[in-house]
Write an enzyme that holds these catalytic residues in place. Structure first.
Site, PDB file in Angstrom:
ATOM      1  CG  HIS A 142      -0.149 -23.361 -26.700  1.00 21.20           C
ATOM      2  ND1 HIS A 142      -0.674 -23.734 -25.212  1.00 21.20           N
ATOM      3  CD2 HIS A 142       0.277 -22.295 -26.604  1.00 21.20           C
ATOM      4  CE1 HIS A 142      -0.068 -22.782 -24.669  1.00 21.20           C
ATOM      5  NE2 HIS A 142       0.654 -21.808 -25.305  1.00 21.20           N
ATOM      6  N   GLY A 157      -0.421 -17.531 -29.752  1.00 25.89           N
ATOM      7  CA  GLY A 157       0.751 -16.765 -29.917  1.00 25.89           C
ATOM      8  C   GLY A 157       1.803 -17.477 -29.119  1.00 25.89           C
ATOM      9  N   GLY A 160       4.542 -16.157 -23.405  1.00 29.63           N
ATOM     10  CA  GLY A 160       5.008 -14.716 -23.033  1.00 29.63           C
ATOM     11  C   GLY A 160       4.232 -13.518 -23.928  1.00 29.63           C
ATOM     12  N   GLY A 162       1.071 -12.680 -23.742  1.00 29.47           N
ATOM     13  CA  GLY A 162       0.172 -12.006 -23.218  1.00 29.47           C
ATOM     14  C   GLY A 162      -1.243 -12.659 -23.437  1.00 29.47           C
ATOM     15  CE  LYS A 163      -0.823 -18.382 -25.656  1.00 32.36           C
ATOM     16  NZ  LYS A 163       0.847 -17.987 -25.591  1.00 32.36           N
ATOM     17  CB  SER A 164      -3.047 -15.969 -19.603  1.00 30.88           C
ATOM     18  OG  SER A 164      -2.835 -17.386 -19.965  1.00 30.88           O
ATOM     19  CG  ASP A 181      -2.184 -24.833 -21.432  1.00 31.58           C
ATOM     20  OD1 ASP A 181      -1.511 -23.863 -21.869  1.00 31.58           O
ATOM     21  OD2 ASP A 181      -2.034 -25.894 -21.312  1.00 31.58           O
ATOM     22  NE  ARG A 251       0.690   2.024 -42.540  1.00 33.62           N
ATOM     23  CZ  ARG A 251       1.023   3.135 -42.499  1.00 33.62           C
ATOM     24  NH1 ARG A 251       2.098   3.632 -43.068  1.00 33.62           N
ATOM     25  NH2 ARG A 251       0.314   3.865 -41.410  1.00 33.62           N
TER      26      ARG A 251
END
Length: 317
Positions: A142, A157, A160, A162-164, A181, A251
């Site tokens: 996915h 991820g 929701g 924000g991959k697309s 997808d 970091r």
């Protein structure tokens, strides 16, 4: 796919090589199967071999001359050996005349007998490649597979994150879409994973609020790519405000690691997602950094070495 029938193989290569099915039609369900438990795997395709039989036996001019040189008893025994190994198919090259005993034996044993106008080496080379690819291990993950700075990058991820939207922003910045997808991945070499798009999803990108977009029509033919080797995974992770501080080394080096895909360790970079962060710029920077590291340049290690050198220059207390 770990099983390929004679019918499936014929349909896949028949048009390309002008194959004709002359006998043994009832053997269309004979299959080439991958069995990893076997000590010696049978060769999938090769010229006629009665000692170590191939699954697809190619019969060229030399093989037919060899059969013709045998006396009647030796020829009968050899033909029986050929079909007793139950090959998936026999493939005769260069539209040569097929001996009647081969045709009759193929019909009696329900062994697919094909003929092609092509030369043997051409058939052998392509079939080796095609069979290796069709029978290779596959998986579906996915995410969104993109080509960013010439390498294949899988954006993953939770729903929701924000991959697309990230993929859409990368498209506007000149990068290319492979699959949205559900990209499909195939292990085509011990450490090479090829990513492709299912036919149903080709050229499409689903963005919340906008629905399904046709990337090829919106951005042009150069905005899509049929396949790409997977070289990097960028994982989007929501940033938690109450999360403990990052480890000091994280970091310096970034949140980098590996994800196992088809038993191959693929580098993975985790990018925290929070309001106001330009994820597209961060993704491009992650890819650029990965490319530098693959060439042997590690900025974090360079900084650590500089710090160590500076500490050695300080006078003792």
């Amino acid at each position: 796919m770990d099983r390929l029938t004679a019918r499936q193989l014929f349909d896949a290569i028949g048009a390309r090589f002008g194959l004709r099915w002359l006998a043994g039609m009832r053997g269309e369900n004979r299959a080439i199967e991958i069995d990893t438990s076997m000590e010696r795997r049978p060769s999938m395709v090769g010229y006629l071999n009665v000692i170590y039989p191939n699954k697809v036996q190619i019969i060229g001019s030399e093989e037919l001359r060899y059969l013709d040189a045998l006396d009647s008893r030796q020829r009968w025994e050899t033909v029986q050996k050929i079909f007793s190994s139950q090959p998936t198919a026999l493939l005769v090259t260069k539209d040569q005349a097929i001996p009647s005993d081969l045709r009759e034996a193929a019909e009696e044993t329900h062994t697919p007998l094909w003929i092609s106008p092509k030369r043997g080496h051409e058939l052998l080379t392509y079939l080796q490649y095609q069979l290796a690819r069709m029978l290779a291990r596959q998986t579906t993950l996915h995410g969104v597979l993109m080509e960013v700075y010439s390498i294949g990058v899988l954006i993953t991820g939770e729903s929701g994150t924000g991959k697309s939207e990230l993929a859409l922003e990368l498209l506007t910045r000149g990068h290319r879409l492979v699959a949205d997808d559900a990209p499909e991945f195939t292990l085509i070499a011990p450490d090479v994973i090829d990513g492709t798009c299912p036919e149903m999803l080709r050229d499409l990108l689903e963005v919340r609020g906008l629905g399904v977009l046709n990337v090829r029509e919106m951005f042009g033919h150069t905005a899509v790519k049929p396949s790409k080797y997977l070289r990097l995974i960028v994982h989007l992770q929501p940033q938690k405000l109450d999360a403990p501080p990052n480890d000091p080394m994280t970091r310096l080096t970034g949140d980098v690691g590996y994800r196992e895909v088809l038993d191959v360790q693929v580098p993975q970079i985790v990018i925290p997602v929070a309001p106001g962060r330009n994820i597209a710029v961060l993704c491009e920077a992650a890819v650029r950094s990965h490319l530098l590291k693959s060439k042997g340049f590690d900025p974090a290690q360079t900084f650590i070495d500089r710090q160590a050198h500076q500490m050695r220059r300080l006078p003792p207390w």
